[in-house]
Design an enzyme around this catalytic site. Structure first.
Site, mmCIF file in Angstrom:
data_model
loop_
_atom_site.group_PDB
_atom_site.id
_atom_site.type_symbol
_atom_site.label_atom_id
_atom_site.label_comp_id
_atom_site.label_asym_id
_atom_site.label_seq_id
_atom_site.Cartn_x
_atom_site.Cartn_y
_atom_site.Cartn_z
ATOM 1 N N CYS A 16 0.261 3.667 2.884
ATOM 2 C CA CYS A 16 0.775 3.043 4.114
ATOM 3 C C CYS A 16 2.286 3.242 4.205
ATOM 4 C CB CYS A 16 0.462 1.542 4.129
ATOM 5 S SG CYS A 16 -1.285 1.140 4.063
ATOM 6 N N CYS A 22 0.833 -1.211 0.000
ATOM 7 C CA CYS A 22 0.000 0.000 0.000
ATOM 8 C C CYS A 22 0.867 1.260 0.000
ATOM 9 C CB CYS A 22 -0.898 -0.056 1.237
ATOM 10 S SG CYS A 22 -1.686 1.483 1.694
#
Length: 102
Positions: free
Chosen positions: A34, A31
């Site tokens: 992230c 991600c």
């Protein structure tokens, strides 16, 4: 304090039995947002002394992510005394994440 990696094995002890608020970063290695938040979460863990900072890899610990209804990542959840007191999603400025702990 270093970021604590949560698993089903240590979740009860590290989060539910904690005498401090616990900030949990639900993330995945693939991600992009992230990955952007990773260094921010590390900084917070080194600066905050009155809370625990933890991470949950949703690919490895799906049951925890499902329990807390994580639908998109990153998701940040604060748990105090076993109860969710704050929740937010997406990449955020450090100040916004710190505000969740108040």
């Amino acid at each position: 304090m270093a970021v604590i990696k949560l698993t089903e094995a240590n979740f009860e002890q590290e989060v539910m039995q904690s005498d401090k608020p616990v900030l949990i970063d639900f993330y995945a290695d693939w991600c992009g947002p992230c990955q952007m938040m990773g260094p921010v979460v590390e900084e917070i863990s080194n600066e905050v002394t009155d809370a625990k900072v933890c991470k949950v890899n949703i690919d490895e610990e799906m049951a925890i992510a499902q329990k807390y209804g994580v639908m998109s990542i990153p998701t940040f959840v604060v748990i105090k005394n076993g109860e969710v007191t704050a929740r937010d999603m997406g990449a955020k400025p450090k100040s916004a994440v710190l505000e969740m702990l108040k």
